[in-house]
Write a protein that holds these residues in place. Sequence first.
Motif, PDB file in Angstrom:
ATOM      1  N   HIS A  64       0.821  -1.210   0.000  1.00  0.00           N
ATOM      2  CA  HIS A  64       0.000   0.000   0.000  1.00  0.00           C
ATOM      3  C   HIS A  64       0.854   1.258   0.000  1.00  0.00           C
ATOM      4  CE1 HIS A  64      -4.080  -1.617   0.343  1.00  0.00           C
ATOM      5  NE2 HIS A  64      -3.542  -2.604   1.016  1.00  0.00           N
ATOM      6  N   THR A  65       2.036   1.191   0.596  1.00  0.00           N
ATOM      7  CA  THR A  65       2.954   2.340   0.531  1.00  0.00           C
ATOM      8  C   THR A  65       3.398   2.589  -0.900  1.00  0.00           C
ATOM      9  OG1 THR A  65       3.723   1.907   2.787  1.00  0.00           O
ATOM     10  CG2 THR A  65       5.116   3.283   1.408  1.00  0.00           C
ATOM     11  N   LEU A  66       3.670   1.515  -1.638  1.00  0.00           N
ATOM     12  CA  LEU A  66       4.021   1.676  -3.056  1.00  0.00           C
ATOM     13  C   LEU A  66       2.876   2.301  -3.832  1.00  0.00           C
ATOM     14  CD1 LEU A  66       5.862  -1.698  -3.851  1.00  0.00           C
ATOM     15  CD2 LEU A  66       6.879   0.561  -3.482  1.00  0.00           C
ATOM     16  N   ALA A  67       1.660   1.858  -3.559  1.00  0.00           N
ATOM     17  CA  ALA A  67       0.498   2.437  -4.247  1.00  0.00           C
ATOM     18  C   ALA A  67       0.362   3.916  -3.903  1.00  0.00           C
ATOM     19  CB  ALA A  67      -0.766   1.676  -3.854  1.00  0.00           C
ATOM     20  N   PHE A  90     -11.566   3.153   3.285  1.00  0.00           N
ATOM     21  CA  PHE A  90     -12.588   2.683   4.219  1.00  0.00           C
ATOM     22  C   PHE A  90     -13.653   1.911   3.455  1.00  0.00           C
ATOM     23  CE2 PHE A  90     -16.779   3.144   6.089  1.00  0.00           C
ATOM     24  CZ  PHE A  90     -16.568   2.731   7.402  1.00  0.00           C
ATOM     25  N   ASP A  91     -13.992   2.400   2.274  1.00  0.00           N
ATOM     26  CA  ASP A  91     -15.052   1.760   1.482  1.00  0.00           C
ATOM     27  C   ASP A  91     -14.635   0.390   0.961  1.00  0.00           C
ATOM     28  OD1 ASP A  91     -16.477   4.014   1.962  1.00  0.00           O
ATOM     29  OD2 ASP A  91     -16.260   4.868  -0.042  1.00  0.00           O
ATOM     30  N   VAL A  92     -13.357   0.195   0.684  1.00  0.00           N
ATOM     31  CA  VAL A  92     -12.893  -1.092   0.136  1.00  0.00           C
ATOM     32  C   VAL A  92     -13.178  -2.244   1.107  1.00  0.00           C
ATOM     33  CG1 VAL A  92     -10.830  -2.425  -0.450  1.00  0.00           C
ATOM     34  CG2 VAL A  92     -11.216  -0.200  -1.499  1.00  0.00           C
ATOM     35  N   SER A 112      -8.095  -4.955   8.036  1.00  0.00           N
ATOM     36  CA  SER A 112      -8.871  -4.524   6.876  1.00  0.00           C
ATOM     37  C   SER A 112      -9.276  -3.055   6.941  1.00  0.00           C
ATOM     38  CB  SER A 112     -10.103  -5.415   6.700  1.00  0.00           C
ATOM     39  OG  SER A 112     -10.879  -5.439   7.882  1.00  0.00           O
ATOM     40  N   TYR A 113      -9.705  -2.588   8.118  1.00  0.00           N
ATOM     41  CA  TYR A 113     -10.104  -1.183   8.251  1.00  0.00           C
ATOM     42  C   TYR A 113      -8.981  -0.298   8.784  1.00  0.00           C
ATOM     43  CZ  TYR A 113     -15.033  -2.320   7.447  1.00  0.00           C
ATOM     44  OH  TYR A 113     -16.221  -2.721   6.883  1.00  0.00           O
ATOM     45  N   LEU A 114      -7.813  -0.872   9.029  1.00  0.00           N
ATOM     46  CA  LEU A 114      -6.689  -0.090   9.549  1.00  0.00           C
ATOM     47  C   LEU A 114      -5.702   0.322   8.474  1.00  0.00           C
ATOM     48  CD1 LEU A 114      -5.917  -2.020  12.875  1.00  0.00           C
ATOM     49  CD2 LEU A 114      -7.341   0.006  12.551  1.00  0.00           C
ATOM     50  N   LEU A 115      -5.762  -0.326   7.305  1.00  0.00           N
ATOM     51  CA  LEU A 115      -4.798  -0.012   6.254  1.00  0.00           C
ATOM     52  C   LEU A 115      -4.988   1.390   5.704  1.00  0.00           C
ATOM     53  CD1 LEU A 115      -4.638  -3.410   4.334  1.00  0.00           C
ATOM     54  CD2 LEU A 115      -2.851  -2.358   5.719  1.00  0.00           C
TER      55      LEU A 115
END
Length: 895
Positions: A497-500, A518-520, A626-629
């Motif tokens: 996710h850091t790369l994204a 959050f929606d994902v 899941s909701y912390l990323l």
Amino acid sequence: MERSSAAVGAVRRLRTQQPPQQHQSQQLQKLRRRRPPPKEEEGWDWKKVGGGSSARLLLLPESRAVLVLLLYLLGLRGLVHVSFQQLVQPARDPKEFNAPRARMYLENITAIGPRAVGSPENEIFTVNYLLEQIKAIELKSSHAHKISVDIQRPTGTFSIDFLGGFTSYYDNITNVVVKLEPRSGAEHAVLSNCHFDSVPNTIGASDDAVSCSVMLEILHTLSKSSEPLQHAVIFLFNGAEENLLQASHGFITQHRWAKSVRAFINLEAAGVGGKELVFQTGPENPWLVQAYISAAKHPFGCIVAQEVFQSGVIPAETDFRIYRDFGNVPGIDLAFIENGYIYHTKYDTADRILTDSIQRAGDNILGVLKYLAKSDKLARSHEYQHGNVVFFDVFGVFVLAYPARVGTIMNYVITAVAVLYLGRKTLQPSKKAVIYLKELAIAFGFTVLSWFATLVGILIVATFISLIGRSLSWYTHFYVSIFLYGTAALAKLIFVHTLAKTFYYKHANQQFLGEVFFDVPLVFWSITLALLTYLGVSSAFISAIWVAFPLLTKLFTYKELKEKGATMKFISIYLLGMFIPHLYLLYLNWIIFEMFVPIMGRSGSEIPPDIVMAAFIVLVCILLSSYLLKFVYLARSTTMTTITLTTISAITFILVCGGIFFPYSSDFANPRPKRVFLQHLSRRFHSLDGHLEKSDSGIWINGLDYGGMYHVTPHIPELNDSIRTKCEEESPLCGLPWILPVDYLFRKNWYLPAPAVTPKQPVRFQLLSKEQMPWDSTRLTFEVSGPSHMSLYLRPHPGATLSKWSLGHGTPVVNAIDGDYFVYYSHGLKALPWHFWIELKASEESPKGMVTLALGTHYFFGEDQTSPQLHALLDRFPNWTFPSAWVSTYDQYIF
């Protein structure tokens, strides 16, 4: 004055010529002062918004955010730990369950020693002790009740689809049955079941002597009460559960009191002490769950455990299966689950079971039995058989339960709310809606990519560790698995996710990133909720929690994130809102770990435990994060977090590869033994004409875990791969005396040559008759006599079909895994020779015969159990092993 005026003019000109970025910041601040923040329906400027210093103010400082998250996770873990420590003190009221007296029963039963079916310890000594205690209880009982006692010694046969399918036959085994009822009698009864037999070479304190001790004390407590019961309570002390559930079948299909049973409670064990978990109920009798909730003082149970157990993931069955399938009786299945490392070992002793654990179980079971024995619903239990029930305890404090159909409605309503929330974002101008959906799909793709990359990466590590012989390094040191696989999984998730964030979302608005990520997970959990509900999975309530609470959390944090950005206040409110989902999922995972990790030490040589453990930990990390990323996108940096997690994982990996963490432990206070089965075996293979074709003898060795003999070889060098057992391909089950049809789980075993062993009670097998039947089949009738435990294996030859036999329900049940037929046989004392027949049809006559039949025997007790060679080899095993040994024979015939 002119110079002064010129200087002032120059300053003014410099002020008006500010850098563009600073000028833009000031203009944005002026605009914010002039008008309120835009409403949600105005949409986000998904691209190119958020540059400059004002955007940087929205980002979380990494060190503070990580500290808050770490304290949050440690707090969750601490609360879960406390919830598992909620035990109780012995009761002081003489009318209540008395744990010290139950402990006395326990110590006396275990003092008898191992209690294998057929042994004097099981059939005589334990039975006599139970009868003595029951008689003493009867003498002190009140006049409101009467106690009846019966010794049942049933003979019977049945087939079951457990372990691929096999057939069981039992002869003259023992049940001690006690009925407590009102003086005027009772038409209906509730059954309480335990078993007093144990697996060979263990005294079985938790499995299941403690349950029988609890039942004795409940009988004592109920019998002294002056308050009469409405219905009878039947206490079944069954003497052959470890023989694949034979005694319960004998009772429910043959005993005269069985027809009065309307519900049952089965007391079992998968560990030693701790809390007793309700892991099966029903089927389709929600009133029983309500009875448990109403009457149990310390409830502990969850529908998740039931669905996991009944899925077959855990290769085990209990008497619950027999009462359900053969008696059509609903019930409740309870089991102690703590410390499964010493379950079915010599360490399963009475001193390891805490008195407060006994008190807890006694309080619960006494309360439920008393409730059912006074319930009007018991007499009409069939009228309340409608649908399943969703039930789960809340951190061991109380149980929530509701009908599954109500759960279905709740789940669909929650899903609909999530759809409305997500759908509202698509009801914007078409351009903004398309952009939102596009970005949501891309974010979902990045998330799935992070999951896939994490799973593949961690499984590669686990595979490497398995290949170099370092599996189970976490078996004694559980947190090694967290430091090895958990930290690596989190580092990989954060890194992707850091790369994204760095490359794709370089110029994106951080508030938008917080929204979309959050929606994902909301989309993921909503889809999971809808799918599980559609499939009728009651455990879907977990997904419902992970949709409902995040939506509420979003409601409370939306304004803070929109107006002030990702402040510490925002993260605090957010974590507080996510507290219940995280805590409950961690609580459930801990229960699963409590049962699952010890099973890896006895799951066979073919299942790599590190791959299973790694996959499970990755799944837990994915769900919990899941909701912390989203905080990856709201933080200024993740560099130090990623480096720290990677460093921890790398150091642990190096230590594991170096063999620092030895899998097993001989610590007496907390043993983690390696389990090994040794059988001094004599094999004889006969030809079609009955002559002995070949024979051999040796000590056949099975390590019950994936490590095989790797760790034992340095202590006993001859136990290496040079003596790996060769499979006799033409023989059923490779020509080896398996006590159960589990050869597919134990392909790696060893055969150390040794002198032939001749038991004093040898097996006798003979063909009594061969008849040609009217329907073109051949009936072969046999007679067998031998030890109390034998296994029969049948393999029809090509062109021949096994059509009928005198076992089970008359139709042969083939093992779906091996393709052979397996019959498990046992008998008690003074059993007659075993007679059975089989019928075969052959399409054409073969010179090689129609069927190969083999008979394996197992001498689990007495003077035939061991040999000098076994003794000598056992003495060489290290103290961190639990070697269980006995003598066996294998005789094969062709007909």
